[in-house]
Design a protein around this motif. Structure first.
Motif, PDB file in Angstrom:
ATOM      1  N   VAL A  37       0.830  -1.208   0.000  1.00 32.69           N
ATOM      2  CA  VAL A  37       0.000   0.000   0.000  1.00 32.69           C
ATOM      3  C   VAL A  37       0.860   1.251   0.000  1.00 32.69           C
ATOM      4  O   VAL A  37       0.506   2.271  -0.606  1.00 32.69           O
ATOM      5  CB  VAL A  37      -0.972  -0.010   1.203  1.00 32.69           C
ATOM      6  N   LEU A  38       2.023   1.180   0.626  1.00 31.75           N
ATOM      7  CA  LEU A  38       2.881   2.350   0.724  1.00 31.75           C
ATOM      8  C   LEU A  38       3.454   2.756  -0.628  1.00 31.75           C
ATOM      9  O   LEU A  38       3.615   3.948  -0.914  1.00 31.75           O
ATOM     10  CB  LEU A  38       4.015   2.081   1.713  1.00 31.75           C
ATOM     11  N   LEU A  39       3.753   1.785  -1.488  1.00 31.60           N
ATOM     12  CA  LEU A  39       4.259   2.106  -2.819  1.00 31.60           C
ATOM     13  C   LEU A  39       3.243   2.927  -3.611  1.00 31.60           C
ATOM     14  O   LEU A  39       3.597   3.869  -4.321  1.00 31.60           O
ATOM     15  CB  LEU A  39       4.608   0.823  -3.573  1.00 31.60           C
ATOM     16  N   THR A  40       1.958   2.571  -3.491  1.00 32.73           N
ATOM     17  CA  THR A  40       0.913   3.336  -4.177  1.00 32.73           C
ATOM     18  C   THR A  40       0.872   4.773  -3.654  1.00 32.73           C
ATOM     19  O   THR A  40       0.814   5.737  -4.439  1.00 32.73           O
ATOM     20  CB  THR A  40      -0.460   2.661  -3.973  1.00 32.73           C
ATOM     21  N   TYR A  51      -2.732   7.256 -10.525  1.00 35.34           N
ATOM     22  CA  TYR A  51      -3.034   5.943  -9.986  1.00 35.34           C
ATOM     23  C   TYR A  51      -2.740   4.849 -11.014  1.00 35.34           C
ATOM     24  O   TYR A  51      -2.412   3.707 -10.647  1.00 35.34           O
ATOM     25  CB  TYR A  51      -4.503   5.872  -9.552  1.00 35.34           C
ATOM     26  N   THR A  52      -2.841   5.190 -12.291  1.00 36.15           N
ATOM     27  CA  THR A  52      -2.487   4.224 -13.329  1.00 36.15           C
ATOM     28  C   THR A  52      -1.013   3.857 -13.226  1.00 36.15           C
ATOM     29  O   THR A  52      -0.642   2.678 -13.309  1.00 36.15           O
ATOM     30  CB  THR A  52      -2.787   4.795 -14.725  1.00 36.15           C
ATOM     31  N   ALA A  53      -0.167   4.866 -13.034  1.00 33.79           N
ATOM     32  CA  ALA A  53       1.260   4.608 -12.873  1.00 33.79           C
ATOM     33  C   ALA A  53       1.521   3.755 -11.639  1.00 33.79           C
ATOM     34  O   ALA A  53       2.354   2.835 -11.661  1.00 33.79           O
ATOM     35  CB  ALA A  53       2.025   5.932 -12.777  1.00 33.79           C
ATOM     36  N   ALA A  54       0.808   4.045 -10.569  1.00 33.58           N
ATOM     37  CA  ALA A  54       0.951   3.240  -9.351  1.00 33.58           C
ATOM     38  C   ALA A  54       0.513   1.800  -9.599  1.00 33.58           C
ATOM     39  O   ALA A  54       1.140   0.847  -9.125  1.00 33.58           O
ATOM     40  CB  ALA A  54       0.143   3.853  -8.216  1.00 33.58           C
ATOM     41  N   SER A  58       2.699  -1.633  -9.275  1.00 34.69           N
ATOM     42  CA  SER A  58       2.220  -2.742  -8.448  1.00 34.69           C
ATOM     43  C   SER A  58       2.119  -4.030  -9.256  1.00 34.69           C
ATOM     44  O   SER A  58       2.536  -5.099  -8.794  1.00 34.69           O
ATOM     45  CB  SER A  58       0.855  -2.385  -7.848  1.00 34.69           C
ATOM     46  N   ALA A  59       1.580  -3.926 -10.480  1.00 36.30           N
ATOM     47  CA  ALA A  59       1.435  -5.113 -11.332  1.00 36.30           C
ATOM     48  C   ALA A  59       2.797  -5.678 -11.710  1.00 36.30           C
ATOM     49  O   ALA A  59       3.009  -6.900 -11.688  1.00 36.30           O
ATOM     50  CB  ALA A  59       0.640  -4.762 -12.579  1.00 36.30           C
ATOM     51  N   ALA A  60       3.755  -4.803 -12.057  1.00 36.05           N
ATOM     52  CA  ALA A  60       5.087  -5.263 -12.445  1.00 36.05           C
ATOM     53  C   ALA A  60       5.784  -5.975 -11.286  1.00 36.05           C
ATOM     54  O   ALA A  60       6.399  -7.039 -11.467  1.00 36.05           O
ATOM     55  CB  ALA A  60       5.924  -4.080 -12.928  1.00 36.05           C
ATOM     56  N   ALA A  61       5.690  -5.396 -10.101  1.00 31.59           N
ATOM     57  CA  ALA A  61       6.308  -6.021  -8.929  1.00 31.59           C
ATOM     58  C   ALA A  61       5.632  -7.355  -8.604  1.00 31.59           C
ATOM     59  O   ALA A  61       6.298  -8.331  -8.233  1.00 31.59           O
ATOM     60  CB  ALA A  61       6.229  -5.079  -7.733  1.00 31.59           C
ATOM     61  N   PRO A 352      -8.473  -6.297 -11.415  1.00 29.77           N
ATOM     62  CA  PRO A 352      -8.960  -5.694 -12.661  1.00 29.77           C
ATOM     63  C   PRO A 352     -10.267  -6.296 -13.154  1.00 29.77           C
ATOM     64  O   PRO A 352     -11.084  -5.601 -13.774  1.00 29.77           O
ATOM     65  CB  PRO A 352      -7.816  -5.946 -13.658  1.00 29.77           C
ATOM     66  N   LEU A 353     -10.481  -7.601 -12.885  1.00 32.24           N
ATOM     67  CA  LEU A 353     -11.740  -8.231 -13.304  1.00 32.24           C
ATOM     68  C   LEU A 353     -12.919  -7.590 -12.588  1.00 32.24           C
ATOM     69  O   LEU A 353     -13.934  -7.236 -13.205  1.00 32.24           O
ATOM     70  CB  LEU A 353     -11.690  -9.730 -13.001  1.00 32.24           C
ATOM     71  N   ALA A 354     -12.786  -7.416 -11.283  1.00 34.59           N
ATOM     72  CA  ALA A 354     -13.842  -6.753 -10.520  1.00 34.59           C
ATOM     73  C   ALA A 354     -13.982  -5.298 -10.950  1.00 34.59           C
ATOM     74  O   ALA A 354     -15.098  -4.779 -11.069  1.00 34.59           O
ATOM     75  CB  ALA A 354     -13.539  -6.833  -9.021  1.00 34.59           C
TER      76      ALA A 354
END
Length: 395
Positions: A37-40, A51-54, A58-61, A352-354
């Protein structure tokens, strides 16, 4: 419902290695949950990005961590804990001494590198927990580990968010990651055993993957994936419903009640005399998630969430227990790595599905679509088990 008794907890907790494994696992996992959560917050507030960049970070990590699971687990089986953890400590120390103080793209690269070499926390902890007790207490011990995970999930992000409101996010991220490095050093020093008495020691001849990486193991891993699809999607849907109710300030309360339900459910499941199939538990979790779509107030959502939460930790525990019994002991590290990667993948799919369903049909649709996935996978798993048993009895 099988009878409930808390005597297995008393027997399991007499094991000092189990107590040590649970404490070490909690200490190493807390920085992981906090940094997510802190990275975001750091990307959006500290770096001024979207938020897209965040989400991309998150997805890459997440993908890096998922990729690392099986091969790091294989190294655990071959070389043991210390020879695997030491490089992870060094990579984390270098990456996270730099990453909090640089721009977005360098942060992205360092986070991916750190993810590829992340300490295989879940694999190590679960192996240590399983090795610390006998067959009869295995499910109870895994349930205790699941409860420790829930406590880490509830406490660590809340502390991280609070710290980020008080101090600069770069320094908060740095110190949280350094706590993770410190926990890794402690794990290296303690070096908990990863094999129980009578099991093959680390470094012995490995069983061929053709003997265990087959349909029964993959089916359990698929159930683990579907479980985290449901949980990650529900997480997003809860936030969407609370925003729709103009009650954003109570999101943390609802999530905490949901987590409390999971904690209680995990304790109860570990106290059962007999296990329940992961597929039945997944079906129950999915069925209990559907009513959350009908919530029209914070109280209703919290109540429905508590009920669904009762099946969260038991379902995860059951998949770990079943997976650990399918595979030979000398490949358990790799198997737990695969299990963790399947769970991580489910989390990456569920959110992302939700989100797509919420954008198209409203907040409640997020619960419906991920619950449908859970029901579908549970039905496939139960059907496969029935067919397998029928075939075995016919022969």
């Amino acid at each position: 419902m099988p009878a409930v008794s808390f005597a297995p907890y008393r027997r399991a907790l007499r094991s000092r290695p189990l107590r040590t494994a649970l404490v070490l696992g909690t200490l190493v996992r807390m920085p992981v949950f906090a940094s997510t959560v802190l990275l975001t917050i750091h990307v959006v507030s500290g770096l001024g990005r979207s938020y897209t960049a965040a989400g991309v970070l998150s997805a890459a990590a997440t993908v890096a961590i998922a990729v690392s699971g099986p091969w790091r687990g294989r190294l655990l089986d071959r070389y043991g804990l210390r020879r695997v953890v030491l490089p992870s400590i060094l990579v984390a120390l270098v990456c996270w001494s730099i990453a909090p103080f640089v721009g977005y793209y360098l942060l992205l690269g360092l986070a991916v590198l750190a993810g590829l070499f992340v300490i295989p926390t879940f694999s190590i902890t679960r192996q240590a927990v399983i090795a610390a007790v006998g067959e009869g207490e295995r499910r109870t011990a895994i349930s205790l580990d699941a409860v420790a995970v829930e406590l880490s999930f509830i406490v660590a992000p809340a502390v991280a968010v609070w710290a980020a409101t008080v101090w600069d996010t770069s320094w908060v991220l740095f110190w949280i990651q350094m706590l993770g490095v410190g926990a890794g050093i402690l794990m290296y020093v303690v070096d908990p055993p990863l094999r129980g008495e009578g099991e093959a020691v680390v470094g012995t001849a490995r069983a061929s993957s053709r003997t265990w990486f087959r349909l029964p193991f993959l089916a359990v891993c698929l159930a683990a994936t579907a479980t985290t699809v449901v949980l990650a999607g529900s997480d997003i849907a809860i936030i969407a419903v609370m925003r729709d109710l103009a009650a954003e300030g109570q999101i943390g309360v609802v999530l905490a009640v949901w987590g409390l339900g999971s904690l209680i459910g995990g304790l109860l499941y570990g106290a059962l005399h007999r296990p329940i199939s992961a597929f039945w538990l997944l079906a129950g979790l999915a069925a209990a998630t559907f009513p959350m779509a009908l919530a029209s107030s914070t109280l209703q959502l919290a109540a429905f969430g508590f009920v669904a939460g009762l099946l969260c930790a038991p379902t995860i525990t059951a998949t770990i227990d079943q997976a650990s019994r399918i595979v030979p002991a000398q490949v358990r590290g790799e198997a737990m790595g695969w299990h963790g990667s399947f769970m991580t993948t489910g989390g990456a799919i569920g959110a992302p599905l939700a989100g797509l369903a919420i954008d198209q049909r409203g907040p409640g649709a997020g619960f419906v679509v991920v619950a449908a996935v859970g029901v579908g996978v549970a039905a496939l798993g139960l059907t496969a088990v029935s067919v397998r048993r029928a075939t075995a009895s016919a022969t």
